[in-house]
Motif scaffolding. Structure first.
Motif, PDB file in Angstrom:
ATOM      1  N   GLY A 244     -14.886  -6.694  68.787  1.00  0.00           N
ATOM      2  CA  GLY A 244     -15.080  -6.506  67.358  1.00  0.00           C
ATOM      3  C   GLY A 244     -14.266  -5.384  66.742  1.00  0.00           C
ATOM      4  N   THR A 245     -13.485  -4.661  67.534  1.00  0.00           N
ATOM      5  CA  THR A 245     -12.619  -3.628  66.977  1.00  0.00           C
ATOM      6  C   THR A 245     -11.545  -4.299  66.138  1.00  0.00           C
ATOM      7  N   SER A 246     -11.355  -3.820  64.898  1.00  0.00           N
ATOM      8  CA  SER A 246     -10.381  -4.420  63.985  1.00  0.00           C
ATOM      9  C   SER A 246      -9.401  -3.378  63.463  1.00  0.00           C
ATOM     10  N   LEU A 247      -8.186  -3.830  63.256  1.00  0.00           N
ATOM     11  CA  LEU A 247      -7.144  -3.040  62.612  1.00  0.00           C
ATOM     12  C   LEU A 247      -6.560  -3.897  61.499  1.00  0.00           C
ATOM     13  N   SER A 248      -6.410  -3.326  60.298  1.00  0.00           N
ATOM     14  CA  SER A 248      -5.886  -4.076  59.160  1.00  0.00           C
ATOM     15  C   SER A 248      -4.586  -3.449  58.679  1.00  0.00           C
ATOM     16  N   TYR A 249      -3.629  -4.327  58.369  1.00  0.00           N
ATOM     17  CA  TYR A 249      -2.304  -3.893  57.953  1.00  0.00           C
ATOM     18  C   TYR A 249      -1.902  -4.569  56.659  1.00  0.00           C
ATOM     19  N   THR A 250      -1.156  -3.840  55.826  1.00  0.00           N
ATOM     20  CA  THR A 250      -0.621  -4.422  54.601  1.00  0.00           C
ATOM     21  C   THR A 250       0.484  -5.404  54.964  1.00  0.00           C
ATOM     22  N   ALA A 251       0.905  -6.192  53.993  1.00  0.00           N
ATOM     23  CA  ALA A 251       1.991  -7.150  54.215  1.00  0.00           C
ATOM     24  C   ALA A 251       3.262  -6.418  54.659  1.00  0.00           C
ATOM     25  N   ALA A 252       3.562  -5.283  54.048  1.00  0.00           N
ATOM     26  CA  ALA A 252       4.770  -4.537  54.402  1.00  0.00           C
ATOM     27  C   ALA A 252       4.683  -3.967  55.814  1.00  0.00           C
ATOM     28  N   GLU A 253       3.524  -3.443  56.189  1.00  0.00           N
ATOM     29  CA  GLU A 253       3.348  -2.911  57.542  1.00  0.00           C
ATOM     30  C   GLU A 253       3.524  -4.002  58.590  1.00  0.00           C
ATOM     31  N   TRP A 254       2.893  -5.156  58.358  1.00  0.00           N
ATOM     32  CA  TRP A 254       2.975  -6.264  59.313  1.00  0.00           C
ATOM     33  C   TRP A 254       4.403  -6.803  59.376  1.00  0.00           C
ATOM     34  N   ALA A 255       5.071  -6.910  58.243  1.00  0.00           N
ATOM     35  CA  ALA A 255       6.461  -7.399  58.227  1.00  0.00           C
ATOM     36  C   ALA A 255       7.370  -6.471  59.020  1.00  0.00           C
ATOM     37  N   ALA A 256       7.164  -5.161  58.909  1.00  0.00           N
ATOM     38  CA  ALA A 256       7.964  -4.206  59.673  1.00  0.00           C
ATOM     39  C   ALA A 256       7.703  -4.364  61.165  1.00  0.00           C
ATOM     40  N   PHE A 257       6.434  -4.541  61.533  1.00  0.00           N
ATOM     41  CA  PHE A 257       6.081  -4.762  62.938  1.00  0.00           C
ATOM     42  C   PHE A 257       6.746  -6.029  63.471  1.00  0.00           C
TER      43      PHE A 257
END
Length: 131
Positions: free
Chosen positions: A102-115
């Motif tokens: 159940g541990t979650s991490l949330s990223y913005t569209a820009a953060e995920w795109a960079a990843f």
């Protein structure tokens, strides 16, 4: 996607061993990865809480490439597959990864795109030793 900055992809961010994509900006918002033994660890650099309760998701290195492929596929996996977290995308472009506990991490569209750009460039290979 063009690089947002010239930062070395494997330069530690705030703590030795943690690194982010070279496509991330110099700000405090990115997917951070660290290889530790037989595991890849993921965290969110935006976290502002107590370090002792900081959410970190662990992905065994043996399934790391499968997790990265699922991330690049840009499709939702509503349930965590054995060994790697579920990936969910919202209509606004945010991405949340959640492990079986159940541990979650949330990223913005820009953060995920960079990843994802870093993944495509091979910056998150499990062969990369911890700094």
């Amino acid at each position: 996607m063009s690089k947002i900055c010239d930062m070395n992809a494997y330069e530690p961010t705030r703590e030795p061993g943690w690194f982010k994509s070279s496509y991330s900006d110099h700000g405090n918002a990115c997917v951070e990865v660290r290889f530790e033994g037989e595991n890849a660890l993921l965290r969110d650099s935006k976290y502002q809480g107590l370090e002792e309760v900081r959410p970190i998701i662990t992905v065994p290195v043996v399934v790391w490439s499968h997790f990265l492929q699922a991330a690049m596929d840009n499709t939702d996996s509503r349930r965590a597959m054995p060994g790697h977290p579920a990936i969910q995308h919202t209509a606004s472009g945010e991405t949340t990864i959640t492990d079986a506990d159940g541990t979650s991490l949330s990223y913005t569209a820009a953060e995920w795109a960079a990843f994802i750009s870093g993944v495509r460039a091979g910056e998150f290979s499990s062969a990369r030793p911890a700094a």
